[in-house]
Design a protein around this motif. Structure first.
Motif, PDB file in Angstrom:
ATOM      1  N   ALA A 160      43.187  49.226  55.388  1.00  0.00           N
ATOM      2  CA  ALA A 160      42.494  50.019  54.369  1.00  0.00           C
ATOM      3  C   ALA A 160      42.893  49.563  52.976  1.00  0.00           C
ATOM      4  N   ASN A 161      44.184  49.283  52.776  1.00  0.00           N
ATOM      5  CA  ASN A 161      44.642  48.784  51.489  1.00  0.00           C
ATOM      6  C   ASN A 161      44.009  47.445  51.156  1.00  0.00           C
ATOM      7  N   ALA A 162      43.939  46.546  52.146  1.00  0.00           N
ATOM      8  CA  ALA A 162      43.372  45.221  51.911  1.00  0.00           C
ATOM      9  C   ALA A 162      41.884  45.312  51.557  1.00  0.00           C
ATOM     10  N   ALA A 163      41.145  46.157  52.294  1.00  0.00           N
ATOM     11  CA  ALA A 163      39.711  46.287  52.048  1.00  0.00           C
ATOM     12  C   ALA A 163      39.434  46.852  50.661  1.00  0.00           C
ATOM     13  N   LEU A 164      40.155  47.910  50.290  1.00  0.00           N
ATOM     14  CA  LEU A 164      39.941  48.501  48.975  1.00  0.00           C
ATOM     15  C   LEU A 164      40.502  47.617  47.867  1.00  0.00           C
ATOM     16  N   GLY A 165      41.504  46.801  48.214  1.00  0.00           N
ATOM     17  CA  GLY A 165      42.012  45.847  47.235  1.00  0.00           C
ATOM     18  C   GLY A 165      40.954  44.815  46.864  1.00  0.00           C
ATOM     19  N   LEU A 166      40.248  44.316  47.877  1.00  0.00           N
ATOM     20  CA  LEU A 166      39.166  43.353  47.615  1.00  0.00           C
ATOM     21  C   LEU A 166      38.030  44.006  46.835  1.00  0.00           C
ATOM     22  N   LEU A 167      37.713  45.259  47.174  1.00  0.00           N
ATOM     23  CA  LEU A 167      36.689  45.980  46.425  1.00  0.00           C
ATOM     24  C   LEU A 167      37.123  46.145  44.968  1.00  0.00           C
ATOM     25  N   ASN A 168      38.384  46.440  44.769  1.00  0.00           N
ATOM     26  CA  ASN A 168      38.940  46.610  43.429  1.00  0.00           C
ATOM     27  C   ASN A 168      38.782  45.333  42.607  1.00  0.00           C
ATOM     28  N   VAL A 169      39.113  44.189  43.230  1.00  0.00           N
ATOM     29  CA  VAL A 169      39.009  42.902  42.543  1.00  0.00           C
ATOM     30  C   VAL A 169      37.569  42.628  42.130  1.00  0.00           C
ATOM     31  N   ALA A 170      36.634  42.754  43.096  1.00  0.00           N
ATOM     32  CA  ALA A 170      35.219  42.463  42.811  1.00  0.00           C
ATOM     33  C   ALA A 170      34.678  43.389  41.739  1.00  0.00           C
ATOM     34  N   TRP A 171      35.025  44.668  41.830  1.00  0.00           N
ATOM     35  CA  TRP A 171      34.527  45.672  40.888  1.00  0.00           C
ATOM     36  C   TRP A 171      34.981  45.357  39.470  1.00  0.00           C
ATOM     37  N   TRP A 172      36.292  45.174  39.304  1.00  0.00           N
ATOM     38  CA  TRP A 172      36.833  44.950  37.961  1.00  0.00           C
ATOM     39  C   TRP A 172      36.400  43.614  37.366  1.00  0.00           C
ATOM     40  N   LEU A 173      36.413  42.549  38.180  1.00  0.00           N
ATOM     41  CA  LEU A 173      36.047  41.237  37.644  1.00  0.00           C
ATOM     42  C   LEU A 173      34.584  41.215  37.208  1.00  0.00           C
ATOM     43  N   ARG A 174      33.724  41.862  37.970  1.00  0.00           N
ATOM     44  CA  ARG A 174      32.314  41.926  37.574  1.00  0.00           C
ATOM     45  C   ARG A 174      32.181  42.645  36.235  1.00  0.00           C
ATOM     46  N   TRP A 175      32.905  43.755  36.096  1.00  0.00           N
ATOM     47  CA  TRP A 175      32.840  44.503  34.837  1.00  0.00           C
ATOM     48  C   TRP A 175      33.405  43.680  33.678  1.00  0.00           C
ATOM     49  N   CYS A 176      34.498  42.966  33.925  1.00  0.00           N
ATOM     50  CA  CYS A 176      35.112  42.143  32.868  1.00  0.00           C
ATOM     51  C   CYS A 176      34.177  41.025  32.424  1.00  0.00           C
ATOM     52  N   LEU A 177      33.534  40.372  33.387  1.00  0.00           N
ATOM     53  CA  LEU A 177      32.633  39.278  33.040  1.00  0.00           C
ATOM     54  C   LEU A 177      31.433  39.772  32.244  1.00  0.00           C
ATOM     55  N   ARG A 178      30.914  40.921  32.626  1.00  0.00           N
ATOM     56  CA  ARG A 178      29.740  41.462  31.924  1.00  0.00           C
ATOM     57  C   ARG A 178      30.068  41.899  30.503  1.00  0.00           C
ATOM     58  N   ASN A 179      31.291  42.328  30.275  1.00  0.00           N
ATOM     59  CA  ASN A 179      31.653  42.882  28.967  1.00  0.00           C
ATOM     60  C   ASN A 179      32.498  41.939  28.110  1.00  0.00           C
ATOM     61  N   ARG A 180      32.740  40.733  28.611  1.00  0.00           N
ATOM     62  CA  ARG A 180      33.579  39.791  27.873  1.00  0.00           C
ATOM     63  C   ARG A 180      33.053  39.482  26.474  1.00  0.00           C
TER      64      ARG A 180
END
Length: 253
Positions: A160-180
């Motif tokens: 569960a930690n690994a799955a949500l960790g990957l979701l966390n990475v994808a979520w934040w990186l997408r937001w960072c790229l869009r708002n850079r």
């Protein structure tokens, strides 16, 4: 707090380790954990100390955040709540690594999804934020109930930690790229997310403790200390940006 039975298990563990090494065998694990040389009453001194340092870093940066950001900032309550949840998590991590018992292993922090979904979804979408909040609270309740009342399953908890960790990475990186382009401080958030995942690889590169104290898990905890500082620095920059943006919008109205 070490009972006679605990001390006997500890001494027998080291007797077993010595015999394994004398016969040329690999260092064994006991109940899924490496043998650690205790210090005073600390069962895993390096991991306990690293967890304490993470908690201390979170507390110091919480004080700096509250000193730098006015409560009028729309993300102020979320950031402060996140800081207190982090402090609670690092406190129980310190307790767990001090003494691993049936009681202290229960408060291990459950997996969490992105804590700032109000920011990443957009502060102008209260209905969507409420739906996500309800979903996360439901998942959290089910997760804790299963581990506490049905079975304390390390494998499931790690998955569960690994799955949500990957979701966390994808979520934040997408937001960072869009708002850079308009948020120059998002590089701090992206760096923290990527470095956290790189440090998590230490869990896969597990090895017997160096000097019977320092293992991959302890190195992971030590590595997250400066990342706490960097992430709170991002929160300060982003909160002040939101405060200024709201102020400019109010003036325009």
């Amino acid at each position: 707090g070490w009972t006679c039975r605990d001390d006997c298990q500890y001494e027998c563990m080291w007797l077993t380790v010595r015999r394994y090494l004398q016969r040329g065998h690999r260092v064994p694990q006991f109940h899924g954990k490496w043998p650690f040389s205790r210090f005073l009453f600390f069962q895993e001194p390096a991991s306990a100390f690293a967890s304490f340092l993470n908690g201390l870093a979170s507390f110091v940066m919480l004080l700096r955040y509250r000193a730098a950001v006015p409560p009028a900032c729309p993300m102020y309550p979320t950031c402060v709540a996140f800081a207190w949840v982090s402090l609670n998590a690092w406190f129980w991590s310190t307790v767990f690594h001090t003494r691993d018992t049936a009681l202290t292993e229960r408060p291990i922090p459950p997996p969490t999804s992105p804590p700032f979904f109000p920011r990443t979804l957009g502060l102008q979408r209260p209905a969507l934020i409420s739906i996500f909040r309800a979903f996360l609270l439901l998942f959290l309740a089910c997760h804790i109930s299963y581990l506490s009342l049905v079975r304390f399953d390390y494998g499931y908890n790690m998955a569960a930690n690994a799955a949500l960790g990957l979701l966390n990475v994808a979520w934040w990186l997408r937001w960072c790229l869009r708002n850079r382009p308009r948020l120059p401080h998002v590089w701090k958030c992206a760096a923290v997310v990527l470095l956290l995942q790189a440090l998590a690889l230490l869990e896969l590169l597990d090895f017997p403790p160096l000097l019977w104290v320092l293992d991959a898990h302890a190195l992971w905890h030590f590595g997250t200390v400066p990342l706490n500082v960097l992430f709170y620095s991002f929160l300060v920059d982003d909160s002040l940006y939101l405060l200024k943006a709201n102020s400019d919008l109010a003036k325009a109205d």
